[in-house]
Design a protein around this motif. Structure first.
Motif, PDB file in Angstrom:
ATOM      1  N   CYS A  76       0.877  -1.166   0.000  1.00  0.00           N
ATOM      2  CA  CYS A  76       0.000   0.000   0.000  1.00  0.00           C
ATOM      3  C   CYS A  76       0.919   1.221   0.000  1.00  0.00           C
ATOM      4  O   CYS A  76       1.837   1.308   0.823  1.00  0.00           O
ATOM      5  CB  CYS A  76      -0.893   0.025   1.231  1.00  0.00           C
ATOM      6  SG  CYS A  76      -2.040  -1.363   1.334  1.00  0.00           S
ATOM      7  N   SER A  78       0.631   5.187   0.181  1.00  0.00           N
ATOM      8  CA  SER A  78      -0.303   6.271   0.488  1.00  0.00           C
ATOM      9  C   SER A  78       0.491   7.563   0.644  1.00  0.00           C
ATOM     10  O   SER A  78       1.381   7.649   1.495  1.00  0.00           O
ATOM     11  CB  SER A  78      -1.068   5.950   1.771  1.00  0.00           C
ATOM     12  OG  SER A  78      -1.645   4.652   1.689  1.00  0.00           O
ATOM     13  N   GLU A  82      -3.324  10.846   1.836  1.00  0.00           N
ATOM     14  CA  GLU A  82      -3.794   9.467   1.813  1.00  0.00           C
ATOM     15  C   GLU A  82      -3.233   8.773   3.047  1.00  0.00           C
ATOM     16  O   GLU A  82      -2.022   8.782   3.277  1.00  0.00           O
ATOM     17  CB  GLU A  82      -3.322   8.765   0.539  1.00  0.00           C
ATOM     18  CG  GLU A  82      -3.868   9.414  -0.724  1.00  0.00           C
ATOM     19  CD  GLU A  82      -3.207   8.903  -1.988  1.00  0.00           C
ATOM     20  OE1 GLU A  82      -3.672   9.290  -3.073  1.00  0.00           O
ATOM     21  OE2 GLU A  82      -2.224   8.131  -1.894  1.00  0.00           O
ATOM     22  N   HIS A  85      -3.900   2.251   2.463  1.00  0.00           N
ATOM     23  CA  HIS A  85      -4.479   1.463   1.375  1.00  0.00           C
ATOM     24  C   HIS A  85      -4.351   2.113   0.007  1.00  0.00           C
ATOM     25  O   HIS A  85      -5.101   1.791  -0.917  1.00  0.00           O
ATOM     26  CB  HIS A  85      -5.953   1.120   1.659  1.00  0.00           C
ATOM     27  CG  HIS A  85      -6.170   0.415   2.943  1.00  0.00           C
ATOM     28  ND1 HIS A  85      -7.415   0.310   3.552  1.00  0.00           N
ATOM     29  CD2 HIS A  85      -5.301  -0.224   3.778  1.00  0.00           C
ATOM     30  CE1 HIS A  85      -7.301  -0.354   4.688  1.00  0.00           C
ATOM     31  NE2 HIS A  85      -6.023  -0.686   4.848  1.00  0.00           N
ATOM     32  N   GLY A  86      -3.384   3.034  -0.155  1.00  0.00           N
ATOM     33  CA  GLY A  86      -3.150   3.625  -1.467  1.00  0.00           C
ATOM     34  C   GLY A  86      -2.653   2.584  -2.460  1.00  0.00           C
ATOM     35  O   GLY A  86      -1.799   1.754  -2.138  1.00  0.00           O
ATOM     36  N   ASP A 225     -11.332   4.538  -6.100  1.00  0.00           N
ATOM     37  CA  ASP A 225     -10.705   3.249  -6.427  1.00  0.00           C
ATOM     38  C   ASP A 225     -11.137   2.124  -5.492  1.00  0.00           C
ATOM     39  O   ASP A 225     -10.713   0.984  -5.643  1.00  0.00           O
ATOM     40  CB  ASP A 225      -9.177   3.379  -6.436  1.00  0.00           C
ATOM     41  CG  ASP A 225      -8.578   3.778  -5.077  1.00  0.00           C
ATOM     42  OD1 ASP A 225      -9.247   3.628  -4.039  1.00  0.00           O
ATOM     43  OD2 ASP A 225      -7.420   4.251  -5.056  1.00  0.00           O
ATOM     44  N   TRP A 227     -10.329   1.574  -2.501  1.00  0.00           N
ATOM     45  CA  TRP A 227      -9.297   1.141  -1.567  1.00  0.00           C
ATOM     46  C   TRP A 227      -8.690   2.299  -0.774  1.00  0.00           C
ATOM     47  O   TRP A 227      -8.608   2.233   0.444  1.00  0.00           O
ATOM     48  CB  TRP A 227      -8.157   0.383  -2.302  1.00  0.00           C
ATOM     49  CG  TRP A 227      -8.428  -1.076  -2.438  1.00  0.00           C
ATOM     50  CD1 TRP A 227      -8.777  -1.745  -3.575  1.00  0.00           C
ATOM     51  CD2 TRP A 227      -8.402  -2.067  -1.403  1.00  0.00           C
ATOM     52  NE1 TRP A 227      -8.963  -3.086  -3.325  1.00  0.00           N
ATOM     53  CE2 TRP A 227      -8.738  -3.304  -1.993  1.00  0.00           C
ATOM     54  CE3 TRP A 227      -8.128  -2.026  -0.043  1.00  0.00           C
ATOM     55  CZ2 TRP A 227      -8.794  -4.486  -1.270  1.00  0.00           C
ATOM     56  CZ3 TRP A 227      -8.183  -3.222   0.690  1.00  0.00           C
ATOM     57  CH2 TRP A 227      -8.517  -4.416   0.065  1.00  0.00           C
ATOM     58  N   THR A 228      -8.271   3.354  -1.459  1.00  0.00           N
ATOM     59  CA  THR A 228      -7.498   4.406  -0.812  1.00  0.00           C
ATOM     60  C   THR A 228      -8.327   5.186   0.194  1.00  0.00           C
ATOM     61  O   THR A 228      -9.429   5.647  -0.119  1.00  0.00           O
ATOM     62  CB  THR A 228      -6.927   5.387  -1.856  1.00  0.00           C
ATOM     63  OG1 THR A 228      -6.207   4.648  -2.842  1.00  0.00           O
ATOM     64  CG2 THR A 228      -5.999   6.404  -1.187  1.00  0.00           C
ATOM     65  N   SER A 230      -8.421   8.522   2.448  1.00  0.00           N
ATOM     66  CA  SER A 230      -7.830   9.855   2.507  1.00  0.00           C
ATOM     67  C   SER A 230      -8.489  10.658   3.612  1.00  0.00           C
ATOM     68  O   SER A 230      -9.641  10.399   3.992  1.00  0.00           O
ATOM     69  CB  SER A 230      -8.007  10.555   1.158  1.00  0.00           C
ATOM     70  OG  SER A 230      -7.405  11.825   1.167  1.00  0.00           O
TER      71      SER A 230
END
Length: 274
Positions: A76, A78, A82, A85-86, A225, A227-228, A230
């Motif tokens: 990940c 980030s 973020e 999970h980036g 997405d 996932w990410t 922020s």
């Protein structure tokens, strides 16, 4: 209610030794990534470095293909606001960024999981301080752990340290976790709360402790997405994580290359590894 009834996995000393192998590989990979971070490198390039190192070390990436939708990376990655999970890709890092890198590996069926936040070039002093506070709070959590204590003793120590250092946001929606034959297991390990609560800390319990702290508000949102994560207010964040266990001698940080010995000694905490 027993540990088994709660889904909590208690390992033998031999199984903890196997987790240490996975932990060392994660720790080695993160140190390689730390030295690779520079302006101009893409998060996708970092991902390829991580996958190559894990596979050449006899492991399998924990994150690749995990979840729904399946996570597409080994790490990940980030950046700035973020938090976690980036998804790694074609984003090039620039001077002044920070990147949080979360990494997991499986070796012989056992997982290791850890994360670091790395400065890219010259970073604002308040961001460097955020990174310091976040990492130190994790170690204060380990220092508070004792056999016979409770999981929330760790949570309380993390929160108390962060609160003592300034007006930071501590994520509540995402927590640390148990770990072993699966990457995420009970119990959850929040980064806030009163001490003396939750499952008992016993020999053979392995936990991933991972404070996620922001310069602003604690609230976050999920990007498109899927996932990410922020920050809702655009403030920058830091994330640190290690997998650890308790032995009769003290904490043993399975994903730290030295087992956590140097930092625990600095905090006047007995070292439980070897």
């Amino acid at each position: 209610m027993s540990f088994r009834d709660r889904g909590i996995e208690i390992k033998t000393p031999e199984q903890i030794e196997l987790m240490r192998v996975a932990g060392r590989l994660v720790g080695d990979t993160l140190e390689l990534l730390r030295s690779s971070v520079r302006p101009g490198i893409t998060t996708g390039e970092l991902d390829r470095i991580a996958e190559d190192n894990i596979r050449s070390g006899g492991g399998v990436p924990s994150f690749l293909g995990y979840g729904h939708p399946p996570f597409p990376g080994t790490i990940c990655a980030s950046v700035n606001d973020e938090v976690v999970h980036g998804i790694p890709g074609d984003r090039a890092l620039v001077d002044g960024d920070v990147i949080s890198i979360d990494c997991g590996a499986i070796v012989d069926g056992w997982h290791g999981d850890a994360a670091i936040t790395v400065a890219v070039g010259a970073v604002r002093p308040e961001v460097l301080e955020l990174m310091r506070v976040t990492e130190e709070s994790m170690w204060r959590g380990f220092a508070a752990a004792r056999l016979g204590g409770r999981v929330s003793d760790i949570s309380h120590a993390v929160e108390q340290y962060v609160r003592s250092q300034g007006d930071y946001g501590i994520l509540e929606e995402f927590t640390g976790h148990g770990i072993g034959t699966a990457m995420h297991q009970p119990p959850n390990v929040p980064n806030y709360g009163r001490p003396g609560r939750g499952p008992k800390l016993v020999r053979g319990l392995a936990l991933a402790v991972e404070p996620m702290v922001t310069l602003g508000d604690r609230h976050v949102h999920l990007l498109e997405d899927d996932w990410t994560i922020s920050t809702a207010d655009g403030s920058w964040a830091a994330h640190f994580e290690h997998t650890f266990t308790l032995t009769p001698d003290g904490p043993w940080v399975l994903t730290a290359l030295d087992g956590g010995e140097a930092k625990l000694k600095e905090l006047d905490v007995p070292f439980g590894g070897r």
